[in-house]
Design a protein around this motif. Sequence first.
Motif, mmCIF file in Angstrom:
data_model
loop_
_atom_site.group_PDB
_atom_site.id
_atom_site.type_symbol
_atom_site.label_atom_id
_atom_site.label_comp_id
_atom_site.label_asym_id
_atom_site.label_seq_id
_atom_site.Cartn_x
_atom_site.Cartn_y
_atom_site.Cartn_z
ATOM 1 N N LEU A 114 -29.215 105.224 65.986
ATOM 2 C CA LEU A 114 -29.192 104.361 64.804
ATOM 3 C C LEU A 114 -27.764 104.139 64.311
ATOM 4 N N ILE A 115 -26.914 105.145 64.448
ATOM 5 C CA ILE A 115 -25.500 104.961 64.114
ATOM 6 C C ILE A 115 -24.898 103.880 65.018
ATOM 7 N N ASP A 116 -25.206 103.963 66.307
ATOM 8 C CA ASP A 116 -24.727 102.942 67.245
ATOM 9 C C ASP A 116 -25.257 101.563 66.872
ATOM 10 N N ALA A 117 -26.506 101.525 66.416
ATOM 11 C CA ALA A 117 -27.099 100.248 66.030
ATOM 12 C C ALA A 117 -26.357 99.642 64.845
ATOM 13 N N VAL A 118 -26.077 100.454 63.847
ATOM 14 C CA VAL A 118 -25.362 99.958 62.660
ATOM 15 C C VAL A 118 -24.003 99.399 63.077
ATOM 16 N N LYS A 119 -23.270 100.135 63.908
ATOM 17 C CA LYS A 119 -21.953 99.664 64.359
ATOM 18 C C LYS A 119 -22.083 98.373 65.160
ATOM 19 N N ALA A 120 -23.117 98.299 66.010
ATOM 20 C CA ALA A 120 -23.311 97.095 66.839
ATOM 21 C C ALA A 120 -23.595 95.872 65.976
ATOM 22 N N PHE A 121 -24.473 96.023 64.973
ATOM 23 C CA PHE A 121 -24.782 94.884 64.091
ATOM 24 C C PHE A 121 -23.539 94.441 63.319
ATOM 25 N N ARG A 122 -22.750 95.414 62.869
ATOM 26 C CA ARG A 122 -21.563 95.079 62.080
ATOM 27 C C ARG A 122 -20.483 94.396 62.915
ATOM 28 N N ASN A 123 -20.466 94.669 64.208
ATOM 29 C CA ASN A 123 -19.395 94.152 65.067
ATOM 30 C C ASN A 123 -19.717 92.818 65.723
ATOM 31 N N ILE A 124 -20.872 92.245 65.425
ATOM 32 C CA ILE A 124 -21.227 90.961 66.038
ATOM 33 C C ILE A 124 -20.335 89.860 65.474
ATOM 34 N N GLU A 125 -19.624 89.192 66.365
ATOM 35 C CA GLU A 125 -18.722 88.128 65.940
ATOM 36 C C GLU A 125 -19.498 86.895 65.490
ATOM 37 N N ASP A 126 -18.923 86.176 64.544
ATOM 38 C CA ASP A 126 -19.482 84.903 64.045
ATOM 39 C C ASP A 126 -20.813 85.084 63.338
ATOM 40 N N SER A 127 -21.106 86.314 62.936
ATOM 41 C CA SER A 127 -22.369 86.545 62.216
ATOM 42 C C SER A 127 -22.063 86.927 60.766
ATOM 43 N N ASP A 128 -22.648 86.174 59.850
ATOM 44 C CA ASP A 128 -22.469 86.471 58.423
ATOM 45 C C ASP A 128 -23.628 87.290 57.870
ATOM 46 N N ASP A 129 -24.624 87.533 58.714
ATOM 47 C CA ASP A 129 -25.819 88.256 58.263
ATOM 48 C C ASP A 129 -25.606 89.755 58.441
ATOM 49 N N LYS A 130 -25.317 90.445 57.346
ATOM 50 C CA LYS A 130 -25.123 91.891 57.394
ATOM 51 C C LYS A 130 -26.368 92.638 56.909
ATOM 52 N N ALA A 131 -27.424 91.894 56.603
ATOM 53 C CA ALA A 131 -28.628 92.514 56.043
ATOM 54 C C ALA A 131 -29.273 93.479 57.032
ATOM 55 N N ARG A 132 -29.297 93.082 58.316
ATOM 56 C CA ARG A 132 -29.953 93.947 59.308
ATOM 57 C C ARG A 132 -29.189 95.259 59.454
ATOM 58 N N ALA A 133 -27.868 95.199 59.367
ATOM 59 C CA ALA A 133 -27.077 96.431 59.450
ATOM 60 C C ALA A 133 -27.428 97.364 58.298
ATOM 61 N N GLU A 134 -27.619 96.799 57.119
ATOM 62 C CA GLU A 134 -27.968 97.635 55.965
ATOM 63 C C GLU A 134 -29.378 98.211 56.098
ATOM 64 N N GLU A 135 -30.297 97.412 56.624
ATOM 65 C CA GLU A 135 -31.670 97.911 56.845
ATOM 66 C C GLU A 135 -31.672 99.105 57.795
ATOM 67 N N VAL A 136 -30.914 98.973 58.878
ATOM 68 C CA VAL A 136 -30.866 100.051 59.866
ATOM 69 C C VAL A 136 -30.139 101.271 59.292
ATOM 70 N N HIS A 137 -29.143 101.025 58.440
ATOM 71 C CA HIS A 137 -28.452 102.137 57.784
ATOM 72 C C HIS A 137 -29.433 102.940 56.925
ATOM 73 N N LYS A 138 -30.299 102.241 56.208
ATOM 74 C CA LYS A 138 -31.313 102.934 55.401
ATOM 75 C C LYS A 138 -32.292 103.710 56.290
ATOM 76 N N LEU A 139 -32.636 103.103 57.415
ATOM 77 C CA LEU A 139 -33.524 103.792 58.363
ATOM 78 C C LEU A 139 -32.847 105.051 58.897
ATOM 79 N N LEU A 140 -31.541 104.962 59.150
ATOM 80 C CA LEU A 140 -30.777 106.126 59.605
ATOM 81 C C LEU A 140 -30.885 107.264 58.599
ATOM 82 N N LEU A 141 -30.732 106.949 57.330
ATOM 83 C CA LEU A 141 -30.813 107.991 56.299
ATOM 84 C C LEU A 141 -32.202 108.635 56.281
ATOM 85 N N GLN A 142 -33.233 107.832 56.509
ATOM 86 C CA GLN A 142 -34.592 108.389 56.575
ATOM 87 C C GLN A 142 -34.746 109.330 57.768
#
Length: 584
Positions: free
Chosen positions: A281-309
């Motif tokens: 899940l840590i890798d997932a958060v980093k992958a979502f954040r590093n996507i070029e030309d993407s302004d949608d950071k919502a999925r990264a935050e969702e996965v970050h919350k899942l990581l905490l769970q």
Amino acid sequence: MSPLNPPLSKDDLNNACWQNVVNSSERKDCFFYESAFREKYQEAKKAGNLRDQEVFAILAAVTSDAIEPESTEEFSADILKYLTDEQLDFLAEIAPEISDPELQARVADILWVAKKDYRMTQLAIPAYLESAKILESPDQRTYFLDRQNQLTNCFIRIERALQLACEINCQNNKQLVLNRIEEVLDHFQGKDLLGLSTSLMELLQKNRLGDPAKYATLSEKAANLAETHFEWLRARELWHIKAKWEKDSTKKVAASMSAAETYVKEAKSALEGTPRAAHLLIDAVKAFRNIEDSDDKARAEEVHKLLLQYQKKIPKVMMTIFQEVDISEFVVKGKNFQEALFSLARLVTPTDISQLRQQVQQQARDSVLSDLFSTDMVNEMGKFVDRQPGSILSSNPKEAEAATHSEMCRQAIDDYKLKAQADIEPARYKINLEYNVELNDILAIVSHRPFVPPGREYLYAKGLYAGLTGDFLTSTHILIPQIENSVRDIMSQRGIITSGLDDRGIQNEHNLNSTLYRSEITSIFDKNTLFDLKCLLVERADSNLRNRMAHGLINDGGFMSGVMVYTWWLTLRLCCLFILIHQQ
């Protein structure tokens, strides 16, 4: 060998019956030809047949080792050191006459490197493609890893053919290679899970070849198929390949999002409440954040919350270590990835057996109950697998030593688990947080290491990478057989016989149950490292990993043990720090 008079000719090649060697080879691969040619060389030498002897010496030289397109010039230079001008002239004469495409490609390639004879590329390129076609054909007798190796070798020959076509800048030859690549991709239609299609599409992209629209569709199809088979790494690679094929920025981002999503899917398929799932899940958060030309950071935050769970479900003691122990900062602070990995390899030390022996013997003297009860080892099925042999305080020296050694191993296992939990795991966790580690990063580190035999670099890298990312089930299955092979390889280099010879002439390789107990092994490993290897891998009194794994006696949960973590770390240490003790 003295020059022959008259010099060798193609008639000598035919008279030597080299074709029989190739026809009888179980694989049409120079790796298999080389040993057979060497045997024929020895036979000719015993028979006093000088001409056959030189033919097979030359053929053994040109087929030695495996070809790698990136290092072909250096590889060929190594071979050329052993070939005279006269022998090269012989090869040039026979190259057009060689009917086996694998051997013809190798000979012509060496001659191209040696003499830059354009005609040799015209032989080598189609021969490499034909050899690749033969290797691509499935052989029902091969096992999974053998089949994977076949397809890897198939790709290497196609890659070398394209490299040669680019070197001479011949469009006809480039088109010939491109046609073959497209034939393979059309044949498999993304359904090969062993990675040939993946590698070929990456090769096309590297050389700016192929139809982007066609292969974007194909890579998406292959990625979805890989996901249905839970081949997450393969799926990620294919989604990234699709992203590179796409010209439309929206589709490119969507493919990159799908690649990142595979981390989440893999985490959900992992054992719940394990560090492995959290790492993914840590890798997932980093992958979502590093996507070029993407302004949608919502999925990264969702996965970050899942990581905490997920982290809340990790055993409390493990989380406490992750949060409170700062020894991991020492591993990464101010270091690049390679330096950090070497710091991890030095973070703890193998068991101090002198100190452990004193501790065990003192405990026996201090405990009034030590002689009243025996210690039995029971496996997961409740079966007795070992029993402590006698008393540590026995007046019989052999009995006392056996009992002491057994207790030392038992206590060492507890120490391995503690080191894994308190030191290795926090540091490993920190490295994953700080660095975006890929398999190739590990491959660069294990290459050209004394402990890693040539041709085993990828296996070691794959096993170490799996352990670094918390997949100890995979790392254990890959690394333990490789340790066994490395021990044999090092012993063989020192002239130590590592195989038997029975009455029927069968030469079975010795395994760790015997090699680790040979007297010569002490000239290779220090006594503390040797103790850890025995204790972890073959001692019945303890983990006995080599034998338990070979016979399927470890359950799912067993691969999450600190013993597996320590085994992974010890392998990392051997790869990074191993230095052979050379006798003068």
